[in-house]
Design a protein around this motif. Structure first.
Motif, mmCIF file in Angstrom:
data_model
loop_
_atom_site.group_PDB
_atom_site.id
_atom_site.type_symbol
_atom_site.label_atom_id
_atom_site.label_comp_id
_atom_site.label_asym_id
_atom_site.label_seq_id
_atom_site.Cartn_x
_atom_site.Cartn_y
_atom_site.Cartn_z
ATOM 1 N N SER A 228 0.983 -1.056 -0.184
ATOM 2 C CA SER A 228 0.053 -0.038 0.121
ATOM 3 C C SER A 228 0.618 1.287 -0.043
ATOM 4 C CB SER A 228 -0.969 0.047 1.103
ATOM 5 O OG SER A 228 -0.203 -0.174 2.406
ATOM 6 N N ALA A 229 2.056 1.149 0.054
ATOM 7 C CA ALA A 229 2.967 2.190 0.216
ATOM 8 C C ALA A 229 3.858 2.322 -1.100
ATOM 9 C CB ALA A 229 3.924 2.421 1.539
ATOM 10 N N VAL A 230 4.230 3.303 -1.547
ATOM 11 C CA VAL A 230 5.054 3.377 -2.399
ATOM 12 C C VAL A 230 6.336 4.682 -2.240
ATOM 13 C CG1 VAL A 230 5.328 3.824 -5.293
ATOM 14 C CG2 VAL A 230 3.518 2.759 -4.311
ATOM 15 N N VAL A 231 7.475 4.276 -2.445
ATOM 16 C CA VAL A 231 8.690 5.297 -2.515
ATOM 17 C C VAL A 231 9.063 5.287 -3.741
ATOM 18 C CG1 VAL A 231 10.995 5.716 -1.575
ATOM 19 C CG2 VAL A 231 9.382 4.650 -0.126
ATOM 20 N N LEU A 232 9.125 6.813 -4.266
ATOM 21 C CA LEU A 232 9.298 6.983 -5.641
ATOM 22 C C LEU A 232 10.744 7.823 -5.636
ATOM 23 C CD1 LEU A 232 8.732 6.952 -8.754
ATOM 24 C CD2 LEU A 232 7.288 8.978 -8.337
ATOM 25 N N VAL A 233 11.668 7.438 -6.230
ATOM 26 C CA VAL A 233 13.069 8.128 -6.255
ATOM 27 C C VAL A 233 13.627 8.414 -7.334
ATOM 28 C CG1 VAL A 233 13.634 6.841 -3.993
ATOM 29 C CG2 VAL A 233 14.475 5.882 -6.392
ATOM 30 N N GLU A 234 14.562 8.969 -7.454
ATOM 31 C CA GLU A 234 15.242 9.478 -8.722
ATOM 32 C C GLU A 234 16.544 8.705 -8.938
ATOM 33 O OE1 GLU A 234 17.498 13.390 -10.812
ATOM 34 O OE2 GLU A 234 16.162 13.665 -9.208
ATOM 35 N N GLY A 235 16.691 7.867 -10.077
ATOM 36 C CA GLY A 235 17.817 7.123 -10.331
ATOM 37 C C GLY A 235 17.906 5.699 -9.818
ATOM 38 N N GLY A 236 18.841 4.917 -10.681
ATOM 39 C CA GLY A 236 18.968 3.451 -10.233
ATOM 40 C C GLY A 236 19.646 3.358 -8.552
ATOM 41 N N PRO A 237 20.844 4.219 -8.628
ATOM 42 C CA PRO A 237 21.192 3.891 -7.227
ATOM 43 C C PRO A 237 20.526 4.493 -6.125
ATOM 44 C CG PRO A 237 22.887 5.034 -8.654
ATOM 45 C CD PRO A 237 21.620 4.874 -9.606
ATOM 46 N N PRO A 252 9.205 -3.472 7.200
ATOM 47 C CA PRO A 252 8.925 -4.737 6.295
ATOM 48 C C PRO A 252 8.933 -4.446 4.673
ATOM 49 C CG PRO A 252 7.451 -4.630 7.970
ATOM 50 C CD PRO A 252 7.853 -3.342 8.036
ATOM 51 N N LEU A 253 9.941 -4.987 3.879
ATOM 52 C CA LEU A 253 10.131 -4.388 2.484
ATOM 53 C C LEU A 253 9.041 -4.827 1.722
ATOM 54 C CD1 LEU A 253 14.025 -5.207 2.047
ATOM 55 C CD2 LEU A 253 12.829 -3.147 2.418
ATOM 56 N N LYS A 254 8.285 -6.167 2.129
ATOM 57 C CA LYS A 254 7.365 -6.460 1.138
ATOM 58 C C LYS A 254 5.877 -5.522 1.664
ATOM 59 C CE LYS A 254 5.205 -9.630 4.983
ATOM 60 N NZ LYS A 254 4.916 -11.008 5.180
ATOM 61 N N GLU A 255 5.985 -4.743 2.256
ATOM 62 C CA GLU A 255 4.891 -3.565 2.543
ATOM 63 C C GLU A 255 5.244 -2.495 1.680
ATOM 64 O OE1 GLU A 255 2.259 -3.853 4.282
ATOM 65 O OE2 GLU A 255 2.886 -5.711 5.462
ATOM 66 N N VAL A 256 6.281 -2.208 0.852
ATOM 67 C CA VAL A 256 6.653 -1.065 0.276
ATOM 68 C C VAL A 256 7.125 -1.358 -1.234
ATOM 69 C CG1 VAL A 256 8.124 1.023 0.402
ATOM 70 C CG2 VAL A 256 7.372 0.036 2.427
ATOM 71 N N THR A 257 6.466 -0.661 -2.146
ATOM 72 C CA THR A 257 6.950 -0.619 -3.511
ATOM 73 C C THR A 257 7.919 0.390 -3.964
ATOM 74 O OG1 THR A 257 5.188 -1.660 -4.588
ATOM 75 C CG2 THR A 257 6.333 -0.281 -6.109
ATOM 76 N N VAL A 258 9.211 0.235 -4.100
ATOM 77 C CA VAL A 258 10.231 1.082 -4.268
ATOM 78 C C VAL A 258 10.332 1.291 -5.838
ATOM 79 C CG1 VAL A 258 12.527 1.935 -4.280
ATOM 80 C CG2 VAL A 258 11.301 0.757 -2.102
ATOM 81 N N ALA A 259 10.300 2.591 -6.450
ATOM 82 C CA ALA A 259 10.293 2.487 -7.809
ATOM 83 C C ALA A 259 11.198 3.791 -8.299
ATOM 84 C CB ALA A 259 8.986 2.824 -8.375
ATOM 85 N N ALA A 260 11.768 3.859 -9.459
ATOM 86 C CA ALA A 260 12.706 4.780 -9.773
ATOM 87 C C ALA A 260 12.380 5.521 -11.117
ATOM 88 C CB ALA A 260 14.158 4.486 -9.852
ATOM 89 N N MET A 261 12.448 6.888 -11.124
ATOM 90 C CA MET A 261 12.248 7.435 -12.623
ATOM 91 C C MET A 261 13.790 7.784 -12.878
ATOM 92 S SD MET A 261 9.149 8.111 -13.437
ATOM 93 C CE MET A 261 9.112 9.644 -14.582
ATOM 94 N N PHE A 262 14.182 7.514 -14.206
ATOM 95 C CA PHE A 262 15.768 7.791 -14.459
ATOM 96 C C PHE A 262 15.911 9.125 -15.074
ATOM 97 C CE2 PHE A 262 15.544 2.819 -15.366
ATOM 98 C CZ PHE A 262 16.042 2.586 -13.916
ATOM 99 N N GLY A 263 15.651 10.060 -14.082
ATOM 100 C CA GLY A 263 15.932 11.552 -14.529
ATOM 101 C C GLY A 263 14.913 12.258 -13.872
ATOM 102 N N ALA A 264 15.133 13.566 -13.661
ATOM 103 C CA ALA A 264 13.902 14.506 -12.909
ATOM 104 C C ALA A 264 13.314 15.061 -14.353
ATOM 105 C CB ALA A 264 14.941 15.299 -12.180
ATOM 106 N N THR A 265 13.735 15.368 -15.531
ATOM 107 C CA THR A 265 12.891 15.973 -16.422
ATOM 108 C C THR A 265 11.838 15.263 -16.900
ATOM 109 O OG1 THR A 265 14.267 15.071 -18.234
ATOM 110 C CG2 THR A 265 15.157 17.274 -17.092
ATOM 111 N N GLN A 266 11.443 14.049 -16.568
ATOM 112 C CA GLN A 266 10.492 13.381 -17.223
ATOM 113 C C GLN A 266 9.166 13.270 -16.383
ATOM 114 O OE1 GLN A 266 10.339 12.102 -20.524
ATOM 115 N NE2 GLN A 266 8.065 11.684 -20.318
ATOM 116 N N GLY A 267 7.897 13.432 -16.735
ATOM 117 C CA GLY A 267 6.928 13.174 -15.950
ATOM 118 C C GLY A 267 6.262 11.838 -16.015
ATOM 119 N N LEU A 268 5.404 11.409 -14.983
ATOM 120 C CA LEU A 268 4.780 9.986 -14.977
ATOM 121 C C LEU A 268 3.854 10.183 -16.341
ATOM 122 C CD1 LEU A 268 4.070 10.019 -11.175
ATOM 123 C CD2 LEU A 268 5.854 8.874 -12.290
#
Length: 369
Positions: A228-237, A252-268
């Motif tokens: 139910s929780a998502v952490v959205l970050v910038e870049g693979g590292p 608990p890692l199974k409670e959180v989706t972690v996703a990355a945008m590869f660069g700050a200029t692009q929207g979702l």
């Protein structure tokens, strides 16, 4: 407010009016990383408030603190948040990167303006020998990025992290690389395992041909996930670093989706926005000008979609690297908090998670959500 900006030129005044119309109080609340969430009956972001006496109304254009009597529009809100007079608050709105370009107000897209993710991707040009990394390669990457092995292994278990050989010009036909993608196979980025930049492009990260930059890598399995929780970050590292910090904070890692945008200029893209609807979303941009723009691009289409959006900037922690430069991203934070052969600094990890309100995940564990 009329007297405050009557001295502005017509062109600047028009741009300011455009910003006021499009950059609402909820946008400002999230952009500034204020605590809590905008709503009709919520706690004030400016003081201790246990009676939910703060209200945002009229489609996000106005606010009122029923306890103090303070009220106004987005200029007054920014003025209170940043402790500026109204003239300086207007100047901030006009100058702040990500809110206004040279000739336009903030680019806050509606769903009709969001790019569609290709439902039938043409295919990314992956290395022919791409595979999950071996134990030695996991250990090498963890040491390279200054992370714990468990976070890198978690990325492998989520089918996000692979290795393969890629060409880097005629002199390096087979360079060992680590690659981040997900099951959607819409976006992928590669970095050299030796940590040096790609010679051909002069950058450390190379987006693979055929990628859709508006797709956040890590959301590929979100549709079938109960997280139910998502952490959205910038870049693979920072994707790997987020897994590292969450783990060492006891979440608990199974409670959180972690996703990355590869660069700050692009929207979702629109499909990503739909997958994020109804979720608790924490956005952790880089602490630079581009990161400020990213907050606007990523947070704006998620507002009013049934979930909650938080923004946390690593620069709020005030840490510095051994060289003296400011810590501006999650991976730098890990480099400060975890040195080779030493356990991670749990206090800093917990401070980070407490700051953007992930503590309930650690406290409630299986019951969260």
């Amino acid at each position: 407010m009329q007297n405050t900006h009557q001295h502005l030129s017509r062109a600047v005044k028009n741009r300011f009016v455009n910003i006021k119309e499009r950059f609402t109080i909820p946008h400002a609340w999230i952009f500034l990383g204020l605590p809590g969430h905008p709503g009709k009956s919520v706690s004030s972001p400016f003081r201790a408030d246990h009676k939910a006496s703060f209200s945002v109304f009229q489609n996000g254009m106005l606010f009122k603190d029923h306890a103090t009597g303070e009220m106004g529009d987005v200029v007054d809100f920014v003025s209170l948040a940043l402790k500026l007079n109204k003239t300086d608050a207007i100047g901030w709105l006009l100058r702040e990167p990500g809110l206004s370009g040279p000739q336009s107000g903030p680019r806050l897209p509606s769903h009709r303006q969001l790019p569609e993710a290709d439902p039938s991707p043409r295919g990314i040009d992956f290395p022919a020998d791409m595979r999950p990394p071996l134990k030695t390669e996991i250990d090498h990457l963890a040491q390279l990025r200054g992370l714990g092995r468990v976070s890198v292994k978690e990325a492998v278990d989520r089918n996000l992290l692979f290795v393969g050989t890629m060409r880097d010009g005629d002199s390096d036909p087979e360079v060992p690389s680590w690659i981040l993608t997900d099951s959607a196979r819409r976006n992928a980025q590669a970095r050299r395992l030796d940590g040096i930049p790609w010679k051909v492009i002069g950058a450390k990260a190379k987006t693979l041909r055929g990628s859709k930059a508006s797709w956040p890598v890590g959301l590929g399995d979100a549709k079938d996930s109960e997280r139910s929780a998502v952490v959205l970050v910038e870049g693979g590292p920072d994707l790997l670093a987020a897994l590292h910090l969450l783990f060492h904070a006891g979440i608990p890692l199974k409670e959180v989706t972690v996703a990355a945008m590869f660069g700050a200029t692009q929207g979702l893209c629109l499909e990503a926005v739909k997958l994020l609807e109804g979720h608790q979303v924490w956005i952790l941009p880089h602490g630079d000008t581009a990161g400020g723009r990213a907050v606007t691009k990523w947070a704006a289409p998620l507002l009013g979609r049934g979930g909650q959006v938080h923004v946390f900037r690593v620069t709020q922690l005030g840490y510095r690297l051994p060289c003296g430069s400011e810590v501006k991203d999650l991976n730098d934070l890990c480099r400060v908090a975890c040195f080779a052969g030493e356990p991670p600094c749990l206090r800093r990890c917990q401070t980070l998670c407490d700051h953007f309100n992930l503590a309930p995940l650690a406290e409630k564990g299986e019951e969260y959500g």
